[in-house]
Design a protein around this motif. Structure first.
Motif, PDB file in Angstrom:
ATOM      1  N   ILE A  14       9.459 -11.563  -4.609  1.00  0.00           N
ATOM      2  CA  ILE A  14       9.402 -10.274  -6.512  1.00  0.00           C
ATOM      3  C   ILE A  14       8.117 -10.044  -7.018  1.00  0.00           C
ATOM      4  N   ALA A  15       6.906 -10.972  -7.239  1.00  0.00           N
ATOM      5  CA  ALA A  15       6.160 -10.920  -7.538  1.00  0.00           C
ATOM      6  C   ALA A  15       5.448  -9.846  -6.922  1.00  0.00           C
ATOM      7  N   SER A  16       5.302 -10.245  -5.785  1.00  0.00           N
ATOM      8  CA  SER A  16       4.401  -8.995  -4.703  1.00  0.00           C
ATOM      9  C   SER A  16       5.015  -6.813  -5.049  1.00  0.00           C
ATOM     10  N   GLN A  17       6.581  -7.313  -4.863  1.00  0.00           N
ATOM     11  CA  GLN A  17       7.281  -5.975  -5.010  1.00  0.00           C
ATOM     12  C   GLN A  17       6.670  -4.996  -7.076  1.00  0.00           C
ATOM     13  N   ALA A  18       7.171  -6.318  -7.683  1.00  0.00           N
ATOM     14  CA  ALA A  18       6.444  -5.834  -8.905  1.00  0.00           C
ATOM     15  C   ALA A  18       4.874  -5.469  -9.211  1.00  0.00           C
ATOM     16  N   ILE A  19       4.000  -5.791  -8.491  1.00  0.00           N
ATOM     17  CA  ILE A  19       2.865  -5.764  -8.932  1.00  0.00           C
ATOM     18  C   ILE A  19       2.912  -4.352  -8.331  1.00  0.00           C
ATOM     19  N   GLY A  20       3.133  -3.946  -6.918  1.00  0.00           N
ATOM     20  CA  GLY A  20       3.327  -2.963  -6.346  1.00  0.00           C
ATOM     21  C   GLY A  20       4.125  -1.730  -6.691  1.00  0.00           C
ATOM     22  N   LEU A  21       5.469  -2.100  -7.789  1.00  0.00           N
ATOM     23  CA  LEU A  21       5.883  -1.100  -8.217  1.00  0.00           C
ATOM     24  C   LEU A  21       4.381  -0.501  -9.580  1.00  0.00           C
ATOM     25  N   MET A  22       4.321  -0.999 -10.774  1.00  0.00           N
ATOM     26  CA  MET A  22       3.340  -1.462 -11.156  1.00  0.00           C
ATOM     27  C   MET A  22       1.743  -0.861 -11.037  1.00  0.00           C
ATOM     28  N   LEU A  23       1.711  -1.061  -9.741  1.00  0.00           N
ATOM     29  CA  LEU A  23       0.207  -0.336  -9.127  1.00  0.00           C
ATOM     30  C   LEU A  23       0.856   1.620  -8.977  1.00  0.00           C
ATOM     31  N   ILE A  24       2.011   1.782  -8.446  1.00  0.00           N
ATOM     32  CA  ILE A  24       2.582   3.006  -8.230  1.00  0.00           C
ATOM     33  C   ILE A  24       2.721   4.075  -9.256  1.00  0.00           C
ATOM     34  N   ILE A  25       3.008   2.778 -10.339  1.00  0.00           N
ATOM     35  CA  ILE A  25       3.785   3.559 -11.870  1.00  0.00           C
ATOM     36  C   ILE A  25       2.356   4.005 -12.275  1.00  0.00           C
ATOM     37  N   THR A  26       0.969   3.124 -12.165  1.00  0.00           N
ATOM     38  CA  THR A  26      -0.253   3.657 -13.023  1.00  0.00           C
ATOM     39  C   THR A  26      -1.258   4.306 -11.947  1.00  0.00           C
ATOM     40  N   LEU A  27      -1.036   4.995 -11.014  1.00  0.00           N
ATOM     41  CA  LEU A  27      -1.573   5.431 -10.424  1.00  0.00           C
ATOM     42  C   LEU A  27      -0.853   7.315 -10.469  1.00  0.00           C
ATOM     43  N   THR A  29       0.051   7.740 -12.868  1.00  0.00           N
ATOM     44  CA  THR A  29      -0.702   8.164 -14.292  1.00  0.00           C
ATOM     45  C   THR A  29      -2.046   8.719 -14.690  1.00  0.00           C
ATOM     46  N   VAL A  30      -2.638   7.490 -13.770  1.00  0.00           N
ATOM     47  CA  VAL A  30      -4.097   8.186 -13.975  1.00  0.00           C
ATOM     48  C   VAL A  30      -4.494   9.271 -12.827  1.00  0.00           C
ATOM     49  N   ASP A  33      -1.206  13.977  -9.440  1.00  0.00           N
ATOM     50  CA  ASP A  33      -0.481  14.659  -7.948  1.00  0.00           C
ATOM     51  C   ASP A  33      -1.658  14.476  -7.145  1.00  0.00           C
ATOM     52  N   ASN A  34      -2.429  14.035  -7.568  1.00  0.00           N
ATOM     53  CA  ASN A  34      -3.558  13.022  -6.180  1.00  0.00           C
ATOM     54  C   ASN A  34      -3.482  11.928  -5.717  1.00  0.00           C
ATOM     55  N   ALA A  35      -2.641  11.027  -6.818  1.00  0.00           N
ATOM     56  CA  ALA A  35      -2.488   9.704  -6.440  1.00  0.00           C
ATOM     57  C   ALA A  35      -1.198   9.904  -5.043  1.00  0.00           C
ATOM     58  N   ARG A  36      -0.329  10.285  -4.898  1.00  0.00           N
ATOM     59  CA  ARG A  36       0.355  10.517  -3.466  1.00  0.00           C
ATOM     60  C   ARG A  36      -0.301  10.016  -1.933  1.00  0.00           C
ATOM     61  N   LEU A  37      -1.451  10.275  -1.950  1.00  0.00           N
ATOM     62  CA  LEU A  37      -1.910   9.438  -0.823  1.00  0.00           C
ATOM     63  C   LEU A  37      -1.409   7.859  -0.668  1.00  0.00           C
ATOM     64  N   TRP A  38      -1.965   7.633  -1.958  1.00  0.00           N
ATOM     65  CA  TRP A  38      -2.404   5.719  -2.688  1.00  0.00           C
ATOM     66  C   TRP A  38      -1.290   5.558  -3.036  1.00  0.00           C
ATOM     67  N   GLN A  39      -0.428   6.216  -3.280  1.00  0.00           N
ATOM     68  CA  GLN A  39       1.242   5.545  -3.296  1.00  0.00           C
ATOM     69  C   GLN A  39       1.676   4.953  -2.529  1.00  0.00           C
ATOM     70  N   GLY A  40       1.669   6.359  -1.401  1.00  0.00           N
ATOM     71  CA  GLY A  40       2.632   5.709  -0.136  1.00  0.00           C
ATOM     72  C   GLY A  40       1.429   4.703   0.678  1.00  0.00           C
TER      73      GLY A  40
END
Length: 76
Positions: A14-27, A29-30, A33-40
């Motif tokens: 649960i923690a790993s999935q929550a951290i991943g989701l927060m990171l995807i959203i943060t990427l 936001t920051v 559109d350049n975040a696509r690679l890092w989100q993948g």
């Protein structure tokens, strides 16, 4: 078979999935559109972590079954 009140592997999953989701959203936001690679990459790491945790759980379950089977065979 009684379960422990606190399952460490479940909490880790649960923690790993929550951290991943927060990171995807943060990427998103920051970087916008350049975040696509890092989100993948983040998604791939989330999936790898989930599979690793599933393998550990399967290994532990099989190990417990073997121990129980050995005990049953000793009793007979």
């Amino acid at each position: 078979m009684a379960q422990k009140p606190f399952d460490t592997l479940r909490a880790l999953a649960i923690a790993s999935q929550a951290i991943g989701l927060m990171l995807i959203i943060t990427l998103e936001t920051v970087l916008g559109d350049n975040a696509r690679l890092w989100q993948g990459v983040t998604l791939a790491l989330m999936i790898a972590a989930a599979l690793w945790i599933a393998l550990i759980r399967l290994y532990r379950r099989n190990k417990l079954r073997k121990r129980q089977l050995a005990r049953q065979q000793e009793e007979e």
